[in-house]
Design an enzyme around this catalytic site. Sequence first.
Site, PDB file in Angstrom:
ATOM      1  N   ASP A 192       0.820  -1.215   0.000  1.00  0.00           N
ATOM      2  CA  ASP A 192       0.000   0.000   0.000  1.00  0.00           C
ATOM      3  C   ASP A 192       0.852   1.263   0.000  1.00  0.00           C
ATOM      4  O   ASP A 192       0.705   2.131  -0.859  1.00  0.00           O
ATOM      5  CB  ASP A 192      -0.934   0.003   1.219  1.00  0.00           C
ATOM      6  CG  ASP A 192      -1.947  -1.123   1.175  1.00  0.00           C
ATOM      7  OD1 ASP A 192      -2.447  -1.425   0.089  1.00  0.00           O
ATOM      8  OD2 ASP A 192      -2.227  -1.697   2.237  1.00  0.00           O
ATOM      9  N   ARG A 205      -1.260   0.851  16.500  1.00  0.00           N
ATOM     10  CA  ARG A 205      -1.626   2.017  15.703  1.00  0.00           C
ATOM     11  C   ARG A 205      -1.629   3.334  16.479  1.00  0.00           C
ATOM     12  O   ARG A 205      -1.146   4.347  15.969  1.00  0.00           O
ATOM     13  CB  ARG A 205      -2.992   1.793  15.045  1.00  0.00           C
ATOM     14  CG  ARG A 205      -3.035   0.622  14.060  1.00  0.00           C
ATOM     15  CD  ARG A 205      -1.867   0.648  13.119  1.00  0.00           C
ATOM     16  NE  ARG A 205      -1.945  -0.371  12.075  1.00  0.00           N
ATOM     17  CZ  ARG A 205      -0.913  -1.085  11.662  1.00  0.00           C
ATOM     18  NH1 ARG A 205       0.278  -0.914  12.227  1.00  0.00           N
ATOM     19  NH2 ARG A 205      -1.037  -1.972  10.703  1.00  0.00           N
ATOM     20  N   ASP A 232      -7.963  -0.241  10.858  1.00  0.00           N
ATOM     21  CA  ASP A 232      -6.814   0.621  11.101  1.00  0.00           C
ATOM     22  C   ASP A 232      -7.070   2.075  10.747  1.00  0.00           C
ATOM     23  O   ASP A 232      -6.506   2.985  11.352  1.00  0.00           O
ATOM     24  CB  ASP A 232      -5.592   0.106  10.332  1.00  0.00           C
ATOM     25  CG  ASP A 232      -4.898  -1.042  11.051  1.00  0.00           C
ATOM     26  OD1 ASP A 232      -5.190  -1.248  12.241  1.00  0.00           O
ATOM     27  OD2 ASP A 232      -4.065  -1.716  10.432  1.00  0.00           O
ATOM     28  N   SER A 241      -2.189 -10.134   2.989  1.00  0.00           N
ATOM     29  CA  SER A 241      -2.071  -8.884   3.736  1.00  0.00           C
ATOM     30  C   SER A 241      -1.532  -9.229   5.116  1.00  0.00           C
ATOM     31  O   SER A 241      -2.152 -10.001   5.860  1.00  0.00           O
ATOM     32  CB  SER A 241      -3.439  -8.201   3.857  1.00  0.00           C
ATOM     33  OG  SER A 241      -3.340  -7.036   4.651  1.00  0.00           O
TER      34      SER A 241
END
Length: 409
Positions: free
Chosen positions: A16, A96, A125, A177
């Site tokens: 990404d 995060r 996320d 992923s």
Amino acid sequence: MKKYNKVVLAYSGGLDTSIIIPWLKENYSCEVIAAVADVGQGDELDGLEEKAIKTGASKLYIMDLTKDFVEDFIFPTLKAGAVYENKYLLGTSFARPIIAKRLVEIAKAEGADAIVHGCTGKGNDQVRFELTIKAFAPEMDIIAPWRIWDIKSREDEIEYAEKHNIPLKITKETNYSKDKNLWHLSHEGLDLEDPANEPMYDKILEMGVSPEKAPDAPEYVTISFKEGIPTAIDGVEMDGISIIKTLNEKGGKNGIGIADLVENRLVGMKSRGVYETPGGTILYHAHDVLESICLDKATQHYKQQVALKFADIVYDGQWYTPLREALSAFVDCTQKTVTGDVKLKLYKGNIINAGVTSDYSLYSEEIATFSEDDVYDQMDSQGFINLFGLPIKVKAMLDAKREEKNSVK
């Protein structure tokens, strides 16, 4: 599109964020400052600065957050006993907020107009990053390319990368992923998207082996805790990072900590993933065993309710909220006596209790013994049962009278 002069990108070097840098340059003509967080993902950081610069970033910040990650996020969650939906030990969830907070600090120092992340519009996320940004920079713009660009899939991303000569470590066939840090490694996508498929553990596992491939002999480990925080393994004092690394190695080779689950995402859909958390699974088990002898019944049972709420808060990205802080204060109070040693046997994916000791133990062998004792009068239980069962007895008596009365009619 709104014009920006300078943006800060949460960069990992994965699929990404690798293509986001040139995409930002093409669509915003802005300076892109990349920032990667070191939360214990190891060799994934190798070569990232060169890659970021080559793909268009003006500079790369490497943020060493591992110590703070362990002490300020992992251990408070461990002490709370927070587990999301009975299996997920929150490895991505609590990584995060610490990353996003540091992104805000960099953005302010650099005079950036916006913060950019590579989270998809289907995932959790995006919420975790953005709630933290709102907490520390409510005026800051946020750019989420997945919500606005024409790319619709990871396959499209790979094609974009190939067209722009962006090197990738994956192909369309290995396009899982993944998210890795000191605490865990997650796997999603490809064959895992169908819950009917058994995970191909030989293909995906990186932190350990499947239980079938674990040694035939058990391995013992003793973990020491002080006020709910692990401090030593087998009598050797270690810092938090070393403890997790050591238990990752021990747990991994014994097939510990593999979780295959379909979870309820915050955005409303169910998703299937496989998580590897070998050291964390051992720590949670050991902490739970120690609490069983150090906490009184009322506190232990109420804390279990708090743990469920704490897990939801962490999963939902609400770390920097008054409620999370208040619950942590409660948890810290409960941990004042959670000090002692827990011995465990690791064997082919199983964690088996092998002994627990604590100077704060509430277990009395003298009272609990099946042998003769002089401290417990067993006749006392008769009066207790009479009073404890009184509501049941009264209801039964009155129900009988009502039935008798109705039968006469």
